[in-house]
Motif scaffolding. Structure first.
Motif, PDB file in Angstrom:
ATOM      1  N   MET A   1      38.223 -26.184  85.380  1.00 56.59           N
ATOM      2  CA  MET A   1      38.420 -25.500  86.659  1.00 56.59           C
ATOM      3  C   MET A   1      39.840 -24.953  86.770  1.00 56.59           C
ATOM      4  O   MET A   1      40.053 -23.844  87.269  1.00 56.59           O
ATOM      5  CB  MET A   1      38.124 -26.429  87.834  1.00 56.59           C
ATOM      6  CG  MET A   1      36.666 -26.844  87.955  1.00 56.59           C
ATOM      7  SD  MET A   1      35.579 -25.473  88.393  1.00 56.59           S
ATOM      8  CE  MET A   1      34.826 -25.135  86.817  1.00 56.59           C
ATOM      9  N   GLU A   2      40.821 -25.695  86.279  1.00 53.34           N
ATOM     10  CA  GLU A   2      42.210 -25.225  86.302  1.00 53.34           C
ATOM     11  C   GLU A   2      42.372 -23.974  85.431  1.00 53.34           C
ATOM     12  O   GLU A   2      43.070 -23.032  85.817  1.00 53.34           O
ATOM     13  CB  GLU A   2      43.156 -26.322  85.826  1.00 53.34           C
ATOM     14  CG  GLU A   2      43.315 -27.447  86.821  1.00 53.34           C
ATOM     15  CD  GLU A   2      44.147 -28.603  86.287  1.00 53.34           C
ATOM     16  OE1 GLU A   2      44.721 -28.487  85.169  1.00 53.34           O
ATOM     17  OE2 GLU A   2      44.219 -29.615  86.985  1.00 53.34           O
ATOM     18  N   GLN A   3      41.734 -23.965  84.272  1.00 63.86           N
ATOM     19  CA  GLN A   3      41.818 -22.802  83.382  1.00 63.86           C
ATOM     20  C   GLN A   3      41.163 -21.582  84.019  1.00 63.86           C
ATOM     21  O   GLN A   3      41.702 -20.475  83.954  1.00 63.86           O
ATOM     22  CB  GLN A   3      41.152 -23.113  82.031  1.00 63.86           C
ATOM     23  CG  GLN A   3      41.923 -24.095  81.194  1.00 63.86           C
ATOM     24  CD  GLN A   3      43.290 -23.561  80.812  1.00 63.86           C
ATOM     25  OE1 GLN A   3      43.436 -22.407  80.422  1.00 63.86           O
ATOM     26  NE2 GLN A   3      44.303 -24.393  80.927  1.00 63.86           N
ATOM     27  N   ILE A   4      40.012 -21.785  84.637  1.00 69.34           N
ATOM     28  CA  ILE A   4      39.328 -20.667  85.306  1.00 69.34           C
ATOM     29  C   ILE A   4      40.163 -20.160  86.471  1.00 69.34           C
ATOM     30  O   ILE A   4      40.299 -18.949  86.671  1.00 69.34           O
ATOM     31  CB  ILE A   4      37.912 -21.089  85.755  1.00 69.34           C
ATOM     32  CG1 ILE A   4      37.035 -21.315  84.514  1.00 69.34           C
ATOM     33  CG2 ILE A   4      37.298 -20.033  86.671  1.00 69.34           C
ATOM     34  CD1 ILE A   4      35.699 -21.947  84.803  1.00 69.34           C
ATOM     35  N   ALA A   5      40.743 -21.082  87.252  1.00 77.58           N
ATOM     36  CA  ALA A   5      41.598 -20.681  88.376  1.00 77.58           C
ATOM     37  C   ALA A   5      42.782 -19.845  87.889  1.00 77.58           C
ATOM     38  O   ALA A   5      43.145 -18.849  88.518  1.00 77.58           O
ATOM     39  CB  ALA A   5      42.089 -21.913  89.132  1.00 77.58           C
ATOM     40  N   LEU A   6      43.353 -20.222  86.758  1.00 74.71           N
ATOM     41  CA  LEU A   6      44.481 -19.473  86.201  1.00 74.71           C
ATOM     42  C   LEU A   6      44.044 -18.073  85.765  1.00 74.71           C
ATOM     43  O   LEU A   6      44.753 -17.088  86.016  1.00 74.71           O
ATOM     44  CB  LEU A   6      45.079 -20.244  85.016  1.00 74.71           C
ATOM     45  CG  LEU A   6      46.361 -19.692  84.418  1.00 74.71           C
ATOM     46  CD1 LEU A   6      47.479 -19.650  85.461  1.00 74.71           C
ATOM     47  CD2 LEU A   6      46.782 -20.523  83.225  1.00 74.71           C
ATOM     48  N   LEU A   7      42.875 -17.971  85.143  1.00 73.02           N
ATOM     49  CA  LEU A   7      42.365 -16.662  84.737  1.00 73.02           C
ATOM     50  C   LEU A   7      42.105 -15.773  85.948  1.00 73.02           C
ATOM     51  O   LEU A   7      42.392 -14.575  85.926  1.00 73.02           O
ATOM     52  CB  LEU A   7      41.087 -16.827  83.914  1.00 73.02           C
ATOM     53  CG  LEU A   7      41.237 -17.497  82.547  1.00 73.02           C
ATOM     54  CD1 LEU A   7      39.866 -17.791  81.949  1.00 73.02           C
ATOM     55  CD2 LEU A   7      42.064 -16.646  81.604  1.00 73.02           C
TER      56      LEU A   7
ATOM     57  N   PHE B   1      19.113 -19.658  79.204  1.00 72.35           N
ATOM     58  CA  PHE B   1      19.438 -20.569  80.297  1.00 72.35           C
ATOM     59  C   PHE B   1      20.494 -21.544  79.789  1.00 72.35           C
ATOM     60  O   PHE B   1      20.377 -22.080  78.696  1.00 72.35           O
ATOM     61  CB  PHE B   1      18.189 -21.340  80.726  1.00 72.35           C
ATOM     62  CG  PHE B   1      18.479 -22.526  81.605  1.00 72.35           C
ATOM     63  CD1 PHE B   1      18.994 -22.353  82.877  1.00 72.35           C
ATOM     64  CD2 PHE B   1      18.243 -23.813  81.158  1.00 72.35           C
ATOM     65  CE1 PHE B   1      19.265 -23.440  83.696  1.00 72.35           C
ATOM     66  CE2 PHE B   1      18.506 -24.901  81.967  1.00 72.35           C
ATOM     67  CZ  PHE B   1      19.018 -24.719  83.233  1.00 72.35           C
ATOM     68  N   PHE B   2      21.526 -21.753  80.586  1.00 67.98           N
ATOM     69  CA  PHE B   2      22.568 -22.702  80.238  1.00 67.98           C
ATOM     70  C   PHE B   2      22.733 -23.708  81.366  1.00 67.98           C
ATOM     71  O   PHE B   2      22.771 -23.326  82.540  1.00 67.98           O
ATOM     72  CB  PHE B   2      23.924 -22.000  80.035  1.00 67.98           C
ATOM     73  CG  PHE B   2      23.990 -21.165  78.796  1.00 67.98           C
ATOM     74  CD1 PHE B   2      24.278 -21.748  77.577  1.00 67.98           C
ATOM     75  CD2 PHE B   2      23.756 -19.816  78.845  1.00 67.98           C
ATOM     76  CE1 PHE B   2      24.334 -20.983  76.429  1.00 67.98           C
ATOM     77  CE2 PHE B   2      23.812 -19.034  77.709  1.00 67.98           C
ATOM     78  CZ  PHE B   2      24.107 -19.622  76.497  1.00 67.98           C
ATOM     79  N   LEU B   3      22.828 -24.956  80.999  1.00 70.06           N
ATOM     80  CA  LEU B   3      23.150 -26.005  81.955  1.00 70.06           C
ATOM     81  C   LEU B   3      24.595 -26.383  81.682  1.00 70.06           C
ATOM     82  O   LEU B   3      24.951 -26.726  80.549  1.00 70.06           O
ATOM     83  CB  LEU B   3      22.222 -27.205  81.765  1.00 70.06           C
ATOM     84  CG  LEU B   3      22.375 -28.338  82.763  1.00 70.06           C
ATOM     85  CD1 LEU B   3      22.114 -27.833  84.182  1.00 70.06           C
ATOM     86  CD2 LEU B   3      21.407 -29.452  82.452  1.00 70.06           C
ATOM     87  N   VAL B   4      25.423 -26.265  82.677  1.00 71.74           N
ATOM     88  CA  VAL B   4      26.855 -26.508  82.471  1.00 71.74           C
ATOM     89  C   VAL B   4      27.318 -27.722  83.267  1.00 71.74           C
ATOM     90  O   VAL B   4      26.747 -28.073  84.288  1.00 71.74           O
ATOM     91  CB  VAL B   4      27.702 -25.279  82.877  1.00 71.74           C
ATOM     92  CG1 VAL B   4      27.364 -24.099  82.011  1.00 71.74           C
ATOM     93  CG2 VAL B   4      27.496 -24.939  84.335  1.00 71.74           C
ATOM     94  N   GLU B   5      28.354 -28.342  82.760  1.00 74.41           N
ATOM     95  CA  GLU B   5      28.989 -29.459  83.451  1.00 74.41           C
ATOM     96  C   GLU B   5      30.483 -29.164  83.457  1.00 74.41           C
ATOM     97  O   GLU B   5      31.088 -28.993  82.395  1.00 74.41           O
ATOM     98  CB  GLU B   5      28.702 -30.765  82.714  1.00 74.41           C
ATOM     99  CG  GLU B   5      29.250 -31.975  83.418  1.00 74.41           C
ATOM    100  CD  GLU B   5      28.867 -33.259  82.704  1.00 74.41           C
ATOM    101  OE1 GLU B   5      29.718 -34.155  82.660  1.00 74.41           O
ATOM    102  OE2 GLU B   5      27.742 -33.353  82.197  1.00 74.41           O
ATOM    103  N   SER B   6      31.060 -29.068  84.621  1.00 71.42           N
ATOM    104  CA  SER B   6      32.473 -28.706  84.703  1.00 71.42           C
ATOM    105  C   SER B   6      33.345 -29.953  84.806  1.00 71.42           C
ATOM    106  O   SER B   6      32.876 -31.040  85.119  1.00 71.42           O
ATOM    107  CB  SER B   6      32.719 -27.804  85.909  1.00 71.42           C
ATOM    108  OG  SER B   6      32.422 -28.496  87.094  1.00 71.42           O
ATOM    109  N   ASN B   7      34.620 -29.744  84.538  1.00 75.86           N
ATOM    110  CA  ASN B   7      35.595 -30.816  84.735  1.00 75.86           C
ATOM    111  C   ASN B   7      36.877 -30.192  85.279  1.00 75.86           C
ATOM    112  O   ASN B   7      37.025 -28.972  85.321  1.00 75.86           O
ATOM    113  CB  ASN B   7      35.837 -31.592  83.429  1.00 75.86           C
ATOM    114  CG  ASN B   7      36.405 -30.714  82.328  1.00 75.86           C
ATOM    115  OD1 ASN B   7      37.318 -29.929  82.560  1.00 75.86           O
ATOM    116  ND2 ASN B   7      35.860 -30.833  81.131  1.00 75.86           N
ATOM    117  N   GLY B   8      37.793 -31.012  85.711  1.00 76.82           N
ATOM    118  CA  GLY B   8      39.024 -30.534  86.335  1.00 76.82           C
ATOM    119  C   GLY B   8      39.824 -29.601  85.456  1.00 76.82           C
ATOM    120  O   GLY B   8      40.337 -28.573  85.924  1.00 76.82           O
ATOM    121  N   SER B   9      39.917 -29.907  84.173  1.00 73.09           N
ATOM    122  CA  SER B   9      40.690 -29.071  83.254  1.00 73.09           C
ATOM    123  C   SER B   9      40.069 -27.674  83.140  1.00 73.09           C
ATOM    124  O   SER B   9      40.774 -26.659  83.152  1.00 73.09           O
ATOM    125  CB  SER B   9      40.750 -29.733  81.875  1.00 73.09           C
ATOM    126  OG  SER B   9      41.423 -28.910  80.958  1.00 73.09           O
TER     127      SER B   9
END
Length: 87
Positions: A42-48, A32-40
């Protein structure tokens, strides 16, 4: 179904003790992983995604007016992939 030696990773809900024990009895690891995202991030994931490096598995796409159907599908526990709701 996960093959022996495979791994289950749960992000939103964690793994119940029942799921952990069943997985272990079949030689499967559960995490189980608890994650916390940030804008940077999200931008990297969007690019991928944009470059086709990450390819999401989309189970079904619903219009906003089909929100009820999307919820009912999710509640079946048989959804494999993401449910997309468009406006």
């Amino acid at each position: 179904m996960t093959k022996e030696g495979g791994t289950i990773i749960s992000i939103p809900t964690g793994l119940s003790e029942e799921v952990r024990l069943k997985a272990a009895s079949k030689g499967v690891q559960g995490y189980f992983f608890l994650v916390e995202s940030n804008g940077s991030d999200m931008e990297q994931i969007a690019l991928l995604l944009k470059n086709g490096i990450l390819k999401p598995h989309i189970f079904e796409t619903y219009g906003f007016d089909q929100m009820r159907e999307a919820h009912l599908q999710q509640e079946t526990g048989k959804t494999v992939g993401k449910l997309i709701v468009t406006t």
